[in-house]
Design an enzyme around this catalytic site. Structure first.
Site, PDB file in Angstrom:
ATOM      1  N   GLY A  33     -19.740 -10.021 -30.420  1.00  0.00           N
ATOM      2  CA  GLY A  33     -18.747 -10.702 -31.243  1.00  0.00           C
ATOM      3  C   GLY A  33     -17.395 -10.817 -30.567  1.00  0.00           C
ATOM      4  O   GLY A  33     -16.491 -11.461 -31.077  1.00  0.00           O
ATOM      5  N   GLY A  34     -17.248 -10.178 -29.405  1.00  0.00           N
ATOM      6  CA  GLY A  34     -15.993 -10.303 -28.665  1.00  0.00           C
ATOM      7  C   GLY A  34     -16.006 -11.570 -27.821  1.00  0.00           C
ATOM      8  O   GLY A  34     -17.016 -12.266 -27.740  1.00  0.00           O
ATOM      9  N   VAL A  35     -14.868 -11.834 -27.173  1.00  0.00           N
ATOM     10  CA  VAL A  35     -14.750 -13.077 -26.411  1.00  0.00           C
ATOM     11  C   VAL A  35     -15.673 -13.053 -25.195  1.00  0.00           C
ATOM     12  O   VAL A  35     -16.245 -14.087 -24.825  1.00  0.00           O
ATOM     13  CB  VAL A  35     -13.274 -13.370 -26.033  1.00  0.00           C
ATOM     14  CG1 VAL A  35     -12.701 -12.311 -25.125  1.00  0.00           C
ATOM     15  CG2 VAL A  35     -13.131 -14.740 -25.407  1.00  0.00           C
ATOM     16  N   ASP A  36     -15.880 -11.885 -24.578  1.00  0.00           N
ATOM     17  CA  ASP A  36     -16.701 -11.837 -23.363  1.00  0.00           C
ATOM     18  C   ASP A  36     -18.151 -12.185 -23.675  1.00  0.00           C
ATOM     19  O   ASP A  36     -18.731 -13.073 -23.065  1.00  0.00           O
ATOM     20  CB  ASP A  36     -16.658 -10.451 -22.705  1.00  0.00           C
ATOM     21  CG  ASP A  36     -15.247 -10.044 -22.333  1.00  0.00           C
ATOM     22  OD1 ASP A  36     -14.356 -10.899 -22.379  1.00  0.00           O
ATOM     23  OD2 ASP A  36     -15.039  -8.865 -22.004  1.00  0.00           O
ATOM     24  N   GLY A  63       0.842  -1.192   0.000  1.00  0.00           N
ATOM     25  CA  GLY A  63       0.000   0.000   0.000  1.00  0.00           C
ATOM     26  C   GLY A  63       0.872   1.234   0.000  1.00  0.00           C
ATOM     27  O   GLY A  63       2.075   1.146   0.288  1.00  0.00           O
ATOM     28  N   HIS A  75       8.064  -7.726  -3.491  1.00  0.00           N
ATOM     29  CA  HIS A  75       6.791  -8.044  -4.163  1.00  0.00           C
ATOM     30  C   HIS A  75       6.934  -9.323  -4.977  1.00  0.00           C
ATOM     31  O   HIS A  75       7.376  -9.277  -6.121  1.00  0.00           O
ATOM     32  CB  HIS A  75       6.390  -6.887  -5.089  1.00  0.00           C
ATOM     33  CG  HIS A  75       5.905  -5.697  -4.330  1.00  0.00           C
ATOM     34  ND1 HIS A  75       4.599  -5.519  -3.967  1.00  0.00           N
ATOM     35  CD2 HIS A  75       6.574  -4.629  -3.832  1.00  0.00           C
ATOM     36  CE1 HIS A  75       4.464  -4.391  -3.293  1.00  0.00           C
ATOM     37  NE2 HIS A  75       5.650  -3.830  -3.196  1.00  0.00           N
ATOM     38  N   LYS A 103      -9.590 -11.354 -17.549  1.00  0.00           N
ATOM     39  CA  LYS A 103      -9.699 -11.515 -19.010  1.00  0.00           C
ATOM     40  C   LYS A 103      -9.047 -12.807 -19.508  1.00  0.00           C
ATOM     41  O   LYS A 103      -9.596 -13.515 -20.347  1.00  0.00           O
ATOM     42  CB  LYS A 103      -9.061 -10.299 -19.699  1.00  0.00           C
ATOM     43  CG  LYS A 103      -9.280 -10.249 -21.188  1.00  0.00           C
ATOM     44  CD  LYS A 103     -10.635  -9.701 -21.525  1.00  0.00           C
ATOM     45  CE  LYS A 103     -10.876  -9.661 -23.008  1.00  0.00           C
ATOM     46  NZ  LYS A 103     -12.156  -9.002 -23.322  1.00  0.00           N
ATOM     47  N   CYS A 117       5.047  -6.315   1.803  1.00  0.00           N
ATOM     48  CA  CYS A 117       5.457  -4.917   1.908  1.00  0.00           C
ATOM     49  C   CYS A 117       4.684  -4.206   3.027  1.00  0.00           C
ATOM     50  O   CYS A 117       4.872  -4.526   4.194  1.00  0.00           O
ATOM     51  CB  CYS A 117       5.285  -4.233   0.551  1.00  0.00           C
ATOM     52  SG  CYS A 117       6.178  -2.684   0.425  1.00  0.00           S
ATOM     53  N   TYR A 118       3.773  -3.305   2.710  1.00  0.00           N
ATOM     54  CA  TYR A 118       3.001  -2.642   3.762  1.00  0.00           C
ATOM     55  C   TYR A 118       2.300  -3.667   4.648  1.00  0.00           C
ATOM     56  O   TYR A 118       2.234  -3.515   5.872  1.00  0.00           O
ATOM     57  CB  TYR A 118       1.972  -1.695   3.134  1.00  0.00           C
ATOM     58  CG  TYR A 118       1.096  -0.980   4.139  1.00  0.00           C
ATOM     59  CD1 TYR A 118       1.499   0.213   4.735  1.00  0.00           C
ATOM     60  CD2 TYR A 118      -0.139  -1.517   4.512  1.00  0.00           C
ATOM     61  CE1 TYR A 118       0.706   0.851   5.683  1.00  0.00           C
ATOM     62  CE2 TYR A 118      -0.938  -0.885   5.453  1.00  0.00           C
ATOM     63  CZ  TYR A 118      -0.515   0.294   6.032  1.00  0.00           C
ATOM     64  OH  TYR A 118      -1.300   0.930   6.956  1.00  0.00           O
ATOM     65  N   GLU A 154       4.791 -10.965  -6.447  1.00  0.00           N
ATOM     66  CA  GLU A 154       3.808 -11.064  -7.536  1.00  0.00           C
ATOM     67  C   GLU A 154       4.280 -10.448  -8.837  1.00  0.00           C
ATOM     68  O   GLU A 154       3.758 -10.788  -9.896  1.00  0.00           O
ATOM     69  CB  GLU A 154       2.476 -10.420  -7.100  1.00  0.00           C
ATOM     70  CG  GLU A 154       2.473  -8.900  -6.908  1.00  0.00           C
ATOM     71  CD  GLU A 154       3.001  -8.436  -5.551  1.00  0.00           C
ATOM     72  OE1 GLU A 154       3.622  -9.246  -4.835  1.00  0.00           O
ATOM     73  OE2 GLU A 154       2.828  -7.248  -5.219  1.00  0.00           O
TER      74      GLU A 154
END
Ligand code: XMP
Length: 540
Positions: free
Chosen positions: A245-248, A76, A190, A396, A103-104, A192
Site C-alpha cells: 500500500g506504500g508508494v514503492d 571523504g 561542497h 525515493k 574537497c578530498y 551539492e
C-alpha cells in the site's frame, strides 16, 4: 571533510556494482567515503542526467566500459597524506573524460597531478563567500561573492601544471581550480549541499557545458527502460509481489503489470494493522482503477491470535515478522510456483547494502529478506526466489515522480512513512480487537484534522498512540476511567532525527475534543514533546 578516519581495506570493502545505464548518458561519482556522495548523485539527477555512486576502487576497465560523460570524485574523511588514504587509479586522468574533484577529490587530483596539498593554517567549516577569478565554463552564472559551504582542514597550496585559479575565499586561496584543456576541475567547497547558493549552477555547468550531457533522465525514459528490462529479465516466468500500500510497492506493481501482465501475481496480506479504510481503498484502486488483480489475504485473526497476551515490543515485532513469513510462504505455495520475487529495493539500499546475496551457481541476486519494512528476518531456505528489482536505480523522490506519472493518487504518492508492523507498534501493551478499533478511530481524526487544514506536508509523520493505562476523567455527571491517546506529530528531514511539531493550539484543541467525544474508551489526549534523540518517533 578532513577528520582522519580510515576507510575499509581492499578486502573489507565491496565495489558497488554499477546498475548500468548503457543506453543513456551518465555521470559516475567515485565515492571516497563522503557522507554527501549520495547527495551529489541526487543533484545530478535533478538536472535530468543519470548518475551513480561507485566505489573509488572501480577499475579503469570498468570505467571505460561504463563510458560515463563525466566523473566526480567525492569528498571523504581522510587527508590525502594519511597512511592508507583511498586513491583512485591515476590512469583516470588520461581517460579524456571530464572530472570534477570535490574537497578530498580535489586534493587527490592535485596530489596525483603534481601540485601540493597541506594542512591549512586555518580550516574552514561552514559558509564562505566565494570570489570568482575566472567566470567562464565551470563558474558561468555563479555570482561573485556567492555563499558556498566549506568543510576542510587541508588545502591546496600549489596547483598542478596546466591548472588555473578559478575562485578563492578569504581563507582558501585555491577554492576552485581547473585545467580547461583537459577538462579537469576541483572545488574545495561542497556544491551539492543546500547551503551552497551557487552550487546547483556549478553542477549544471559541469553536467551540461563541460560534460555535454543532454537531459535524458526523465520519468518517461525510466518507465520505458524499466519495462524493457523487466521483460528481458523475466521472459515468460511468473513473478510474485507483496503489495503493502506504500508508494514503492504500488509503483512496482504498476510497472510489472505493464511489463508482464498476468505473469504478475500481487498478494496483499492484511495483518489487520493498517489504518482505517486503507485496505479497502488499496484494493479498490488496484482492481477498479488500474485493473490489476490483487490476491487479498485476510490474516487479521491469525495475527491477533498470535499476539494474544504479548506486551513486549520486541516480541511483538518478532511474532509479526514470523507470522508474515508463514502467511507469505503459504500463499506463494498456494498461488505458485513463482520464479521471481519483486522487491521494492531503492538506490540508497543498493549503495548501502554490503550484504548483497548472490547465488553462487547463477550469479543472480537472491532474496534473503523481503523488503525490510516488512520486518521479516529471512525467507525459509526452500523458498528462495530470484529477484526482480525495477526500482533499484531510483531515489525515493524519483519513485514518487514515477508513481505520480503512472497515476497513483497523491494520498499514496505523498503518504507519510508508515511502519511495516503498522498500528501494532502504536498500541502499547496487549493488542486486542477492541484496542485496535480505538486507535484506528483516533488515528483517523488526527489525519482528518491535519489534512483539512492543509498541514499534512508540513509534518514528517502525524499519528496517535494508545497507552496501556487508564486515568480518571469526567464526562457529563459521570466519572470515567479510560485510556489516554498520545499525539505524536513530528518534523524531520530523514527520520534519523526529529523534532516535535509546533502544531497550532487550536488544531490540537480540535483533535483532542474530537477524540475524547467521538472515540469510545478514551478520556484524555496528551501531546508528546520529545525530540529524537532522545526519544524515537514510534513508541515501540
Ligand atoms: P523510530 O521510531 O526508530 O522511527 O524513530 C524512524 C522511522 O522509521 C519508521 N519505523 C519503521 N518502519 N518498520 C518500518 O518499516 C518498522 O518496524 C519501523 N519502526 C519505525 C518510523 O515510522 C519512522 O518513520
Amino acid at each position: 571533510m578532513n577528520t582522519a578516519v580510515t576507510l575499509p581495506t581492499q578486502q573489507e570493502d565491496q565495489t558497488v556494482e554499477s546498475l548500468g545505464q548503457i543506453n543513456r548518458q551518465m555521470i559516475v561519482i567515485l565515492d571516497f567515503g563522503s557522507q554527501y556522495s549520495e547527495l551529489i548523485a541526487r543533484r545530478i539527477r535533478e538536472t535530468q542526467v543519470y548518475s551513480e555512486v561507485l566505489s573509488y576502487r572501480t577499475t579503469i576497465e570498468q570505467l571505460r566500459q561504463l563510458n560515463p560523460k563525466g566523473i566526480i570524485l567525492s569528498g571523504g574523511p581522510n587527508s590525502v597524506y594519511d597512511k592508507g588514504a583511498p586513491k583512485c587509479d591515476p590512469e583516470i586522468w588520461h581517460l579524456g573524460i571530464p572530472i570534477l574533484g570535490v574537497c578530498y577529490g580535489m586534493q587527490l587530483m592535485v596530489q596525483q597531478l603534481g601540485g601540493e596539498v597541506a594542512r591549512a593554517e586555518r580550516g574552514e567549516y561552514g559558509k564562505a563567500s566565494l570570489y570568482i577569478d575566472d567566470p567562464t565554463d565551470l563558474l558561468t552564472n555563479v555570482e561573485d561573492g556567492t555563499t558556498m559551504w566549506m568543510s576542510h582542514g587541508d588545502s591546496v597550496t600549489s596547483m598542478p601544471p596546466g591548472f588555473e585559479l578559478l575562485a578563492h575565499t578569504e581563507n582558501t586561496p585555491c577554492a576552485a581550480i581547473g585545467d580547461h584543456e583537459r577538462k579537469l576541475y576541483g572545488v574545495q567547497f561542497h556544491p551539492e549541499v543546500v547551503h551552497s547558493v551557487g552550487g546547483l549552477a556549478l553542477i549544471r555547468n559541469f553536467v551540461y557545458h563541460i560534460c555535454e550531457c543532454e537531459p535524458t533522465w526523465t520519468t518517461a525514459a525510466f518507465v520505458e527502460d524499466a519495462i524493457r528490462e523487466i521483460r528481458a529479465k523475466v521472459g515468460n516466468k511468473r513473478v510474485l509481489l507483496a503489495l503493502s500500500g506504500g508508494v514503492d510497492s504500488s509503483t512496482l506493481a504498476f510497472l510489472l503489470h505493464k511489463a508482464i501482465g498476468d505473469q504478475l501475481t500481487c498478494v496483499f496480506i492484511d495483518q489487520g494493522f493498517m489504518r482505517k479504510y486503507e485496505p479497502e481503498r488499496l484494493l479498490k484502486l488496484f482492481q477498479e482503477q488500474f485493473h490489476i488483480p490483487v490476491e487479498y489475504v485476510n490474516a487479521r485473526d491469525r495475527f491477533l491470535t498470535a499476539l494474544a497476551g504479548v506486551t513486549d515490543p520486541e516480541e511483538k515485532r518478532r511474532i509479526i515478522g514470523h507470522e508474515f513469513i508463514r502467511v507469505f510462504e503459504e500463499e506463494s505455495k498456494r498461488l505458485g510456483p513463482f520464479d521471481y520475487l519483486a522487491q521494492g529495493t531503492l538506490y540508497p539500499d543498493v549503495i548501502e547494502s554490503a550484504d548483497t546475496n548472490v547465488d553462487p551457481q547463477t550469479g543472480e541476486r537472491v532474496a534473503v529478506k523481503i523488503k525490510s519494512h516488512h520486518n521479516v528476518g529471512g525467507l525459509p531456505k526452500d523458498l528462495r526466489f530470484k529477484l526482480v528489482e525495477p526500482l533499484r536505480k531510483l531515489f525515493k523522490d524519483e519513485v514518487r515522480k514515477v508513481g505520480r506519472s503512472i497515476g497513483l493518487p497523491e494520498e499514496i504518492v505523498q503518504r507519510h512513512p508508515f511502519p511495516g508492523p503498522g498500528l501494532a507498534i502504536r498500541i502499547l501493551g496487549e493488542i486486542t480487537a477492541e484496542r485496535l478499533k480505538i486507535l484506528r478511530d483516533a488515528d483517523l481524526i488526527v489525519r482528518q484534522e491535519i489534512n483539512q487544514r492543509g498541514l499534512y506536508h508540513q509534518y514528517w509523520q502525524a499519528f496517535a498512540v494508545l497507552l496501556p493505562i487508564k486515568s480518571v476523567g469526567v464526562m457529563g455527571d459521570q466519572r470515567t476511567y479510560a485510556y489516554p491517546i498520545v499525539l505524536r506529530i513530528i518534523t524531520s528531514e530523514d527520520g534519523m532525527t526529529a523534532d516535535w511539531a509546533r502544531v497550532p493550539y487550536d488544531v490540537l484543541e480540535v483533535i483532542s475534543n474530537r477524540i475524547v467525544n467521538e472515540v469510545k474508551g478514551v478520556n484524555r489526549v496528551v501531546y508528546d514533546i520529545t525530540s529524537k534523540p532522545p526519544g524515537t518517533i514510534e513508541w515501540e
